[in-house]
Design a protein around this motif. Structure first.
Motif, PDB file in Angstrom:
ATOM      1  N   GLN A 169       0.819  -1.211   0.000  1.00 40.10           N
ATOM      2  CA  GLN A 169       0.000   0.000   0.000  1.00 40.10           C
ATOM      3  C   GLN A 169       0.850   1.258   0.000  1.00 40.10           C
ATOM      4  O   GLN A 169       0.477   2.275  -0.586  1.00 40.10           O
ATOM      5  N   ASN A 170       2.044   1.191   0.655  1.00 41.03           N
ATOM      6  CA  ASN A 170       2.890   2.387   0.707  1.00 41.03           C
ATOM      7  C   ASN A 170       3.626   2.654  -0.607  1.00 41.03           C
ATOM      8  O   ASN A 170       4.397   3.603  -0.703  1.00 41.03           O
ATOM      9  N   THR A 218       1.861   3.347  -3.181  1.00 38.30           N
ATOM     10  CA  THR A 218       0.840   4.099  -3.907  1.00 38.30           C
ATOM     11  C   THR A 218       0.605   5.443  -3.231  1.00 38.30           C
ATOM     12  O   THR A 218       0.980   5.655  -2.072  1.00 38.30           O
ATOM     13  N   GLU A 238      -2.567   8.772  -3.277  1.00 33.81           N
ATOM     14  CA  GLU A 238      -3.872   9.184  -3.771  1.00 33.81           C
ATOM     15  C   GLU A 238      -3.761  10.569  -4.369  1.00 33.81           C
ATOM     16  O   GLU A 238      -3.219  11.488  -3.736  1.00 33.81           O
ATOM     17  N   ARG A 246      -5.942   6.375  -7.284  1.00 28.33           N
ATOM     18  CA  ARG A 246      -4.786   5.717  -6.685  1.00 28.33           C
ATOM     19  C   ARG A 246      -3.691   5.633  -7.745  1.00 28.33           C
ATOM     20  O   ARG A 246      -3.930   5.153  -8.848  1.00 28.33           O
ATOM     21  N   VAL A 305      -7.592  -0.700  -7.257  1.00 26.38           N
ATOM     22  CA  VAL A 305      -7.109  -1.604  -6.219  1.00 26.38           C
ATOM     23  C   VAL A 305      -8.231  -1.990  -5.259  1.00 26.38           C
ATOM     24  O   VAL A 305      -9.268  -1.333  -5.187  1.00 26.38           O
ATOM     25  N   ALA A 345      -8.280  -3.371  -1.046  1.00 30.12           N
ATOM     26  CA  ALA A 345      -7.422  -3.529   0.125  1.00 30.12           C
ATOM     27  C   ALA A 345      -7.454  -4.961   0.638  1.00 30.12           C
ATOM     28  O   ALA A 345      -8.513  -5.582   0.741  1.00 30.12           O
ATOM     29  N   HIS A 388      -1.695  -3.656   4.687  1.00 31.73           N
ATOM     30  CA  HIS A 388      -0.340  -3.552   4.132  1.00 31.73           C
ATOM     31  C   HIS A 388      -0.285  -3.682   2.613  1.00 31.73           C
ATOM     32  O   HIS A 388       0.661  -3.182   1.990  1.00 31.73           O
ATOM     33  N   TYR A 444      -2.341  -4.128  -1.427  1.00 32.65           N
ATOM     34  CA  TYR A 444      -3.483  -3.954  -2.316  1.00 32.65           C
ATOM     35  C   TYR A 444      -3.476  -5.054  -3.366  1.00 32.65           C
ATOM     36  O   TYR A 444      -2.411  -5.479  -3.838  1.00 32.65           O
TER      37      TYR A 444
END
Length: 369
Positions: free
Chosen positions: A287-288, A290, A292, A297, A315, A317, A322, A324
């Motif tokens: 996730q980190n 990406t 917004e 995203r 994506v 979650a 942690h 996607y």
């Protein structure tokens, strides 16, 4: 002398030009990147739900009367047949005594006429009339006794007593809108929720089984998140889907059941149902990696010239916060940045340093892993 000065000026100009060229030359910085891979995972779809017992029975008076006694308290656990309320029956008791006396008198009359008929002193008509009067008296008496019995109100099932809105002395009847209380059998709790057609297809199509009923029977257990945010200790089971979608909302009604042996769950409560969906060979990214931007995203990809390209992705979650699942926007073996996100601008040339994809290092929840 002039030639020497000209040479020195020329030399200084060359040095200055070199310095300017060195300042303009872009510095290619190293950044950590990963190679996109596929993996297996589970997603959790969430649906708000209302909780109800196996049975929720409104307790109402069948006869008119004042509440004389209340034998239970709110929230008390009761057994089937246990006494709940008693209505005042003084008037009915008096009527019963009078009706019983009429039954006795009618029986005496029948007994008196029988031998007279047998000796042909009187006709059968008088005896039959007396018998009819006896039957009528018995019926009246039994009706009054039944009314008295209805004044004693018992629990029809095992369950939990709800609120007690009426107090001693309150007048009630069969027409009273508000029930005396509600008894809820909460040995099993039903969670009712709804989902749209797409969600219903996504869930059932991934379930094993040939027929729709087989798919429901083989669906994985579901979680119940209580209103305080904690997960209920027992897993639930989806039991039914409505036969057709609601024509106004386009949604399907669904029911899941949860064992409630400790009676922690109560009818009328609320929660959130979590339904796991197992996915195979899907693209997972941290996730980190990406950010917004304008409701989209974005990931930062690296092209063949090592230049940064911003790519919008679709994506979902993965539980845990942690990773996607990427449905659209990336393909296997794409290179994406996991460092400098939000700092590096599109078009910047970098020196990519490929590191191990965190998807391979961290365990991803998946039933078949």
């Amino acid at each position: 002398m002039k030639n020497i000065q000209f040479s020195l000026l020329s030399l200084l100009f060359v040095f200055a030009s070199c310095e300017k060229k060195e300042e303009k030359a872009p510095v290619v910085m190293p950044y950590k990147v990963i190679k996109v891979t596929q993996s297996n995972t589970s997603l959790l779809a969430e649906y708000p739900a209302t909780l109800e017992g196996v049975t929720d029975i409104d307790i109402r008076a069948k006869v008119d009367g004042y509440i004389e006694k209340i034998y239970v308290q709110e929230g008390q656990e009761v057994k089937k047949g246990q006494l709940l309320f008693k209505l005042e029956t003084q008037t009915a008791d008096q009527e019963a005594s009078a009706a019983k006396a009429k039954v006795t008198a009618a029986q005496v009359e029948v007994n008196r006429l029988k031998p007279l008929v047998e000796r042909d002193i009187i006709s059968d008509v008088q005896l039959e009339t007396a018998k009819a009067n006896l039957a009528s008296a018995k019926s009246t008496y039994q009706s009054i006794v039944a009314r008295i019995n209805y004044a004693t109100i018992k629990s029809p099932v095992n369950g939990i007593v709800g609120t007690l809105p009426l107090r001693l002395g309150s007048y009630v009847s069969s027409q009273t809108t508000q029930p005396l209380t509600r008894i809820s059998d909460v040995s099993t709790i039903y969670a009712y929720f709804s989902m749209n057609e797409k969600q219903q297809l996504d869930i059932t199509m991934h379930a094993a089984g040939k027929t729709f009923q087989e798919k429901i029977a083989k669906m994985p257990p579901v979680n119940l998140i209580l209103s305080n945010g904690t997960e209920y200790e027992k897993k639930g089971k989806i039991e039914t889907f409505s036969g057709q979608a609601n024509t106004q909302t386009g949604s399907f009604n669904v029911r899941a059941s949860f064992a409630n042996t400790n009676k922690l769950l109560r009818s009328g409560g609320s929660g959130t149902i979590q339904i796991p969906t197992n996915l195979e060979n899907v693209i997972l990214i941290p996730q980190n990696a990406t950010l917004e931007m304008q409701d989209k995203r974005i990931v930062l990809s690296v092209d063949k010239d090592n230049k940064v390209i911003a790519k919008p992705v679709t994506v979902r979650a993965v539980p845990g916060g942690h990773f996607y699942v990427v449905d659209e926007g990336l393909k296997v073996n794409d290179i994406i940045l996991i460092e400098g996100i939000g700092i590096i601008s599109e078009g910047t040339k970098i020196k990519p340093e490929i590191v191990e994809n965190p998807v391979k290092i961290n365990p991803i929840p998946y039933e078949n892993n």
